[in-house]
Design a protein around this motif. Structure first.
Motif, short mmCIF file in Angstrom:
data_model
loop_
_atom_site.label_atom_id
_atom_site.label_comp_id
_atom_site.label_asym_id
_atom_site.label_seq_id
_atom_site.Cartn_x
_atom_site.Cartn_y
_atom_site.Cartn_z
N LEU A 18 -56.23 2.62 27.83
CA LEU A 18 -57.09 2.28 28.95
C LEU A 18 -58.28 2.99 29.70
N ILE A 19 -58.21 3.86 29.65
CA ILE A 19 -59.79 4.66 29.49
C ILE A 19 -61.24 4.05 28.58
N ASP A 20 -60.63 3.95 27.34
CA ASP A 20 -61.60 2.69 26.78
C ASP A 20 -62.03 1.59 27.20
N ALA A 21 -60.90 1.04 27.86
CA ALA A 21 -61.67 -0.65 28.14
C ALA A 21 -61.94 -0.55 29.82
N VAL A 67 -34.89 -0.28 40.27
CA VAL A 67 -35.48 0.51 39.72
C VAL A 67 -36.47 -0.13 38.64
N VAL A 68 -37.99 -0.23 39.12
CA VAL A 68 -38.98 -0.66 38.37
C VAL A 68 -39.78 -0.34 38.05
N THR A 69 -39.81 -0.35 36.85
CA THR A 69 -40.53 0.35 36.29
C THR A 69 -41.51 0.06 34.95
N LEU A 70 -42.74 0.60 35.18
CA LEU A 70 -44.58 0.24 34.92
C LEU A 70 -44.44 0.10 33.93
N GLU A 71 -45.21 -0.09 33.52
CA GLU A 71 -45.18 -0.62 31.52
C GLU A 71 -47.36 -0.18 31.57
N ASP A 72 -46.74 0.83 29.97
CA ASP A 72 -47.87 1.81 30.15
C ASP A 72 -49.32 0.76 29.46
N ALA A 73 -50.18 0.27 30.86
CA ALA A 73 -51.26 -0.35 30.54
C ALA A 73 -52.73 -0.19 29.94
N ARG A 74 -53.06 -0.78 28.47
CA ARG A 74 -53.83 -0.44 27.66
C ARG A 74 -55.00 -0.92 27.46
N ASN A 129 -48.55 -4.83 35.02
CA ASN A 129 -48.06 -4.08 36.27
C ASN A 129 -48.12 -4.62 37.93
N VAL A 130 -49.64 -4.98 38.17
CA VAL A 130 -50.16 -5.45 39.41
C VAL A 130 -48.84 -6.53 40.01
N ARG A 131 -48.56 -7.20 39.27
CA ARG A 131 -47.84 -8.67 39.82
C ARG A 131 -46.32 -8.24 39.73
N HIS A 132 -46.08 -7.57 38.08
CA HIS A 132 -44.69 -6.70 37.98
C HIS A 132 -44.29 -5.74 40.10
N VAL A 133 -45.00 -5.17 39.59
CA VAL A 133 -44.38 -4.66 41.84
C VAL A 133 -45.04 -5.64 42.78
N ALA A 134 -45.56 -6.43 42.84
CA ALA A 134 -45.81 -7.45 43.92
C ALA A 134 -45.06 -7.89 43.47
N ALA A 135 -44.36 -8.26 43.09
CA ALA A 135 -42.98 -9.54 43.08
C ALA A 135 -41.83 -8.81 43.15
N ALA A 136 -41.91 -7.60 42.87
CA ALA A 136 -40.46 -6.79 43.47
C ALA A 136 -40.42 -6.55 44.76
N LEU A 137 -41.58 -6.09 45.40
CA LEU A 137 -42.11 -5.96 47.29
C LEU A 137 -41.83 -7.22 47.97
N ASP A 138 -42.00 -8.65 46.59
CA ASP A 138 -42.18 -9.47 47.66
C ASP A 138 -43.38 -9.51 48.33
N ARG A 139 -44.81 -9.15 47.47
CA ARG A 139 -46.21 -8.92 48.08
C ARG A 139 -46.71 -9.66 47.20
N ARG A 140 -46.37 -10.79 46.78
CA ARG A 140 -47.38 -12.07 45.23
C ARG A 140 -48.34 -11.34 46.06
N PHE A 187 -57.05 -3.69 30.82
CA PHE A 187 -57.33 -4.62 32.59
C PHE A 187 -56.07 -6.02 31.90
N ALA A 188 -55.51 -6.53 30.88
CA ALA A 188 -54.58 -7.54 31.13
C ALA A 188 -53.63 -6.60 31.33
N GLY A 189 -53.20 -5.56 30.83
CA GLY A 189 -52.04 -4.83 31.33
C GLY A 189 -51.88 -4.03 32.77
N VAL A 190 -52.90 -4.05 33.73
CA VAL A 190 -53.00 -3.79 34.37
C VAL A 190 -52.52 -4.92 35.94
N ARG A 191 -53.02 -5.79 35.42
CA ARG A 191 -52.86 -7.13 36.34
C ARG A 191 -51.18 -7.85 36.16
#
Length: 176
Positions: free
Chosen positions: A148-151, A81-88, A96-107, A90-94
């Protein structure tokens, strides 16, 4: 690949090969789902243990969907189970993308997605020239600094009219 909520759907749809997707949330094709067109033809699943185990996912992606007992039950049965962090920002979005991509072996796909996002941010920088705006949901909620909306607003060159940090409510009287 199984997604437990609409936010997680976006990552799965953007990063996972279609044949690997065994289920998306029931909101994957809702009008407010950014990648809803990619959800067409993919199975939608309820968020419960029986539904999840029936499709035998190797990885489950979640942000807010799936309460703690469900995620523990999945992990106990060998499901990652991969849980996304609360991205506040764009660094947080990046991250999360890297975290999921690594879990899927889709770096590589993850880095390509980040590159496209960064290119769009560069193209849109300052586009609104400091215009003051207020993000407002139908329920009267808004988002101030630290969200994130403010960002997103700032990245497009807008000035957020909400000065209070985090998520707030705005009354019609206060808006007027």
């Amino acid at each position: 690949m199984l997604s437990l909520d609409q936010c997680a759907d976006q990552y799965v749809l953007a990063l996972s090969p279609r044949p690997a997707v065994v289920g998306l949330s029931t909101r994957a094709d809702d009008a407010d789902s950014r990648l809803r067109a990619l959800a067409a033809g993919l199975p939608k699943r309820r968020v419960d243990l029986e539904s999840a185990l029936a499709v035998r996912p190797q990885v489950v992606i979640r942000y807010w969907g799936g309460e703690p007992r469900l995620t523990r039950a999945l992990e106990t049965r060998g499901v990652r189970v991969v849980t996304l962090e609360d991205a506040r920002d764009f660094a947080g979005v990046r991250a999360n993308v890297r975290h999921v991509a690594a879990a899927l072996d889709r770096r590589e796909a993850g880095e390509a997605l980040i590159a496209r996002m960064d290119a769009r941010l560069t193209r849109s920088a300052g586009a609104w020239g400091g215009t003051s705006v207020l993000y407002l949901t139908p329920g009267g909620a808004t988002a101030g600094p630290g969200t994130l909306i403010d960002a997103v607003l700032r990245a497009a060159g807008m000035t957020n009219a909400e000065r209070r940090p985090g998520f707030q409510t705005v009354s019609l009287e206060g808006l007027a």
